[in-house]
Enzyme design. Sequence first.
Site, PDB file in Angstrom:
ATOM      1  N   LYS A 282      28.507 -17.887 -62.158  1.00  0.00           N
ATOM      2  CA  LYS A 282      27.579 -16.931 -62.744  1.00  0.00           C
ATOM      3  C   LYS A 282      28.239 -15.549 -62.777  1.00  0.00           C
ATOM      4  O   LYS A 282      28.772 -15.093 -61.783  1.00  0.00           O
ATOM      5  CB  LYS A 282      26.286 -16.891 -61.920  1.00  0.00           C
ATOM      6  CG  LYS A 282      25.118 -16.216 -62.617  1.00  0.00           C
ATOM      7  CD  LYS A 282      23.813 -16.436 -61.836  1.00  0.00           C
ATOM      8  CE  LYS A 282      22.647 -15.805 -62.579  1.00  0.00           C
ATOM      9  NZ  LYS A 282      21.354 -16.027 -61.879  1.00  0.00           N
ATOM     10  N   GLU A 367       6.804 -24.616 -57.486  1.00  0.00           N
ATOM     11  CA  GLU A 367       5.545 -23.891 -57.281  1.00  0.00           C
ATOM     12  C   GLU A 367       4.439 -24.780 -56.725  1.00  0.00           C
ATOM     13  O   GLU A 367       3.637 -24.336 -55.890  1.00  0.00           O
ATOM     14  CB  GLU A 367       5.088 -23.266 -58.603  1.00  0.00           C
ATOM     15  CG  GLU A 367       6.010 -22.175 -59.134  1.00  0.00           C
ATOM     16  CD  GLU A 367       7.136 -22.685 -60.008  1.00  0.00           C
ATOM     17  OE1 GLU A 367       7.874 -21.857 -60.565  1.00  0.00           O
ATOM     18  OE2 GLU A 367       7.277 -23.930 -60.120  1.00  0.00           O
ATOM     19  N   ARG A 395       1.556 -23.177 -62.619  1.00  0.00           N
ATOM     20  CA  ARG A 395       2.234 -24.458 -62.429  1.00  0.00           C
ATOM     21  C   ARG A 395       1.736 -25.177 -61.176  1.00  0.00           C
ATOM     22  O   ARG A 395       1.978 -26.367 -61.009  1.00  0.00           O
ATOM     23  CB  ARG A 395       3.741 -24.242 -62.352  1.00  0.00           C
ATOM     24  CG  ARG A 395       4.287 -23.339 -63.452  1.00  0.00           C
ATOM     25  CD  ARG A 395       5.791 -23.300 -63.462  1.00  0.00           C
ATOM     26  NE  ARG A 395       6.327 -24.376 -64.260  1.00  0.00           N
ATOM     27  CZ  ARG A 395       7.619 -24.721 -64.261  1.00  0.00           C
ATOM     28  NH1 ARG A 395       8.473 -24.086 -63.500  1.00  0.00           N
ATOM     29  NH2 ARG A 395       8.037 -25.700 -65.014  1.00  0.00           N
TER      30      ARG A 395
END
Length: 613
Positions: A282, A367, A395
């Site tokens: 990244k 979640e 969610r």
Amino acid sequence: MSESTYPILQNIDSPIELRELDKDQLLPLADELRQYLIDTISSCGGHFAAGLGTVELTVALHYIFDTPEDRIVWDVGHQAYPHKVLTGRREQLATIRQTDGLHPFPVRTESEYDTFAVGHSSTSISAALGMALAAKQQGIDRHCIAVIGDGALTGGMAFEAMNHAADTDANVLVILNDNEMSISENVGGLNKYLAKLLAGRFYQRVRETGKKALHGMKPLSDFVGRAEEHMKGMLLPGTLFEELGFHYSGPIDGHDLPTLLSTLETIKQLDGPQFLHIVTRKGKGYEPAENDPIAYHGVPIFDPKDSNLPKGKKPKTYSNVFGDFLCDMAAQDERLVGITPAMREGSDMIRFSKEFPERYYDVGIAEQHAVTVSAGLACEGLKPVCAIYSTFLQRGYDQLIHDVALQNLDVLFAIDRAGLVGGDGATHNGAFDISYLRCIPNMVIMTPSDENECRQCLYTGYTYQGPAAVRYPRGMGTGVEPEKAFTPFEIGRGEIKRSGDKVAILAFGSMLKLALEVAEEIDATVADMRFVKPLDEALIQQLAAAHEQLITLEENAVMGGAGSAVNEFLLANNIHTSIQNFGLPDRFIEHGDTKDLLKRVGLTKAQIIAAIQ
């Protein structure tokens, strides 16, 4: 665009032009693309480090596959900026996340190359599988590819999709972009498992060398094949994906473009579910982002020649207020535990995670699990505080109802990003939490109007015995410095902030400041309602009796929101008074500057005054 700076990229207006290039032109193209991302995003802001890590992958995918006929689904979408550049949106990249500019994530209405709208994690495999099954049913020869980050692979939905894919022979390719990051550092067993896979490159070399040596020696080859399955369990835990029904390839270097191209060319010839594991970095190509990918996940405008992002004294945000409260409360009560679904930085739990590491749980991008593990903690006498964004709590809605509220468990939900969020747009606007929360029995719902009220509401919810939610917006409020004292509100009680004549404005949360501005112009009464559930019914009756008209004002969908709750109370009690509800309209609100968006939905002082009948 300067031709001298980007001589190859400036001629790429779609993957059609990309596929006309010779392979030896692809490496310099990738270099130009990465530099273009650095130059552009540093001048306009946006998601940054994730896209730098997918440059080679994006080039390879659009070169090998016949997009848009072949479908690519990007999980979440932070990593899709290179995709936008190569699919005809190069010159518009500088407008990303701005009003009327490019969407922050892939969206079907923006480009035929954006095959699926994304913004939340762990959806790509399900969507790509659905597309692959549709192609099979329609008799279309099509490749469907899901690009998922390892952070998103911690979401249960991804494994549900892979479990289903194993029961099909659909031509779906799952590419695991393993950069050891999501937004925060990845956590949990799966992350440790993926780290072990990196050691598997030694095994891959042994495996391929052994195959060549045993070619043509069938009895011995069969024996080694059986032994290999045992050996793989020790040396290469990638058998997990093969046991799920995928043909597993990798791990390979996701920045080695020639290897990526040859691997994808091979996989393209294979049938059935395929799984390719690539390892990327990244922030690749920009050293400060490589060294600190969390800070460079999303960036403001910055000087790419400076190794530091712009700094300076920033006003305290609602998230900061929550983070301070959590630490202060934890010092007072050893029962407190903090839970986040991979949003430590966004929810400002960094200090808490360091000062109270044994009472801090980052559950990954999961979640549903975050809500139910909070319920389990509450069952055993602890006091869980679940910090979660408004759109992310959606969610875990079944868990909120079934696992928390139904059992009336003592869980506090700190709901960040309530209301409009600006650049992140429709997938992240917290427009529905009041509507979806207030219909749930046992819930207490609070809407603080400034930073000080936010702290008081958090303490009120903490001391309440049962499920409670405090919703607060992104960024800062009025700038008031919250008191450090622990002072609860009386449950279900609002407060009159200004007395006026014929009109009374019932303001919920962030809309109080606007309500007071309107009231100064028309001499109206203003009530800080503070609680959506339970409503301050006595205050509503008082205001209805003393005024000709009531106005409700909220930064939530009007349909089913706080105003609807007031309407229902008036109707149920046969109170006949004129009332108007102001809030977010019945449509998804796109990205842009928050002030622009509020104007577009009619939530400015002038618009409200003009609309009051």
